[in-house]
Design a protein around this motif. Structure first.
Motif, mmCIF file in Angstrom:
data_model
loop_
_atom_site.group_PDB
_atom_site.id
_atom_site.type_symbol
_atom_site.label_atom_id
_atom_site.label_comp_id
_atom_site.label_asym_id
_atom_site.label_seq_id
_atom_site.Cartn_x
_atom_site.Cartn_y
_atom_site.Cartn_z
ATOM 1 N N TYR A 1 0.863 -1.180 0.000
ATOM 2 C CA TYR A 1 0.000 0.000 0.000
ATOM 3 C C TYR A 1 0.898 1.228 0.000
ATOM 4 C CZ TYR A 1 -3.490 -3.329 1.655
ATOM 5 O OH TYR A 1 -4.320 -4.406 1.768
ATOM 6 N N VAL A 2 0.637 2.143 -0.939
ATOM 7 C CA VAL A 2 1.432 3.365 -1.012
ATOM 8 C C VAL A 2 0.458 4.552 -1.027
ATOM 9 C CG1 VAL A 2 3.309 4.574 -2.159
ATOM 10 C CG2 VAL A 2 3.114 2.097 -2.411
ATOM 11 N N PRO A 3 0.146 5.102 0.157
ATOM 12 C CA PRO A 3 -0.779 6.234 0.213
ATOM 13 C C PRO A 3 -0.097 7.550 -0.195
ATOM 14 C CG PRO A 3 0.001 5.718 2.409
ATOM 15 C CD PRO A 3 0.591 4.676 1.482
ATOM 16 N N ASP A 4 -0.915 8.464 -0.679
ATOM 17 C CA ASP A 4 -0.447 9.820 -0.927
ATOM 18 C C ASP A 4 -0.871 10.675 0.249
ATOM 19 O OD1 ASP A 4 0.955 10.198 -3.414
ATOM 20 O OD2 ASP A 4 -0.879 9.557 -4.420
ATOM 21 N N ARG A 5 0.075 11.432 0.781
ATOM 22 C CA ARG A 5 -0.255 12.359 1.863
ATOM 23 C C ARG A 5 -1.164 13.442 1.322
ATOM 24 N NH1 ARG A 5 5.229 14.316 3.862
ATOM 25 N NH2 ARG A 5 3.888 15.622 5.132
ATOM 26 N N ARG A 6 -1.861 14.130 2.212
ATOM 27 C CA ARG A 6 -2.779 15.214 1.815
ATOM 28 C C ARG A 6 -2.109 16.199 0.879
ATOM 29 N NH1 ARG A 6 -7.191 15.874 5.546
ATOM 30 N NH2 ARG A 6 -7.073 14.189 7.067
ATOM 31 N N GLY A 7 -2.827 16.568 -0.171
ATOM 32 C CA GLY A 7 -2.328 17.545 -1.112
ATOM 33 C C GLY A 7 -1.291 17.037 -2.094
ATOM 34 N N ARG A 8 -1.070 15.729 -2.112
ATOM 35 C CA ARG A 8 -0.079 15.134 -3.010
ATOM 36 C C ARG A 8 -0.767 14.065 -3.861
ATOM 37 N NH1 ARG A 8 2.228 18.132 0.155
ATOM 38 N NH2 ARG A 8 4.395 18.237 0.762
ATOM 39 N N GLY A 9 -0.308 13.894 -5.086
ATOM 40 C CA GLY A 9 -0.735 12.795 -5.940
ATOM 41 C C GLY A 9 -2.231 12.548 -5.991
ATOM 42 N N LEU A 10 -2.680 11.381 -5.504
ATOM 43 C CA LEU A 10 -4.066 10.963 -5.580
ATOM 44 C C LEU A 10 -4.934 11.530 -4.451
ATOM 45 C CD1 LEU A 10 -3.308 7.175 -6.309
ATOM 46 C CD2 LEU A 10 -3.968 8.923 -7.983
#
Length: 69
Positions: free
Chosen positions: A58-67
């Motif tokens: 799992y690779v989450p995007d932090r707020r305001g980044r990417g997805l």
């Protein structure tokens, strides 16, 4: 070496309503990769692909980044 499983883009909604996007690939024990402040999940594409033959990555995007919103 096994072929890397495909990556899917998914999302969850945080308590304040912000959409948090993440990439998921593979099968097996869960493994979470978290990017640094000036990056996004796509910076871990090659690493996630390599690990996804043995793990669910799992690779989450932090707020305001990417997805993520």
């Amino acid at each position: 070496m096994k072929d890397a499983p495909r990556t899917v883009h998914e999302q969850v909604r945080s308590a304040d309503g912000t959409t948090i996007g993440y990439r998921r690939s593979g099968r097996g024990p869960g493994l979470i990769l978290v990017h640094g402040g000036m990056q996004a999940s796509q910076h871990f594409t090659k690493l996630a692909a390599a690990l996804s033959t043995e793990f669910t990555v799992y690779v989450p995007d932090r707020r305001g980044r990417g997805l993520s919103g």
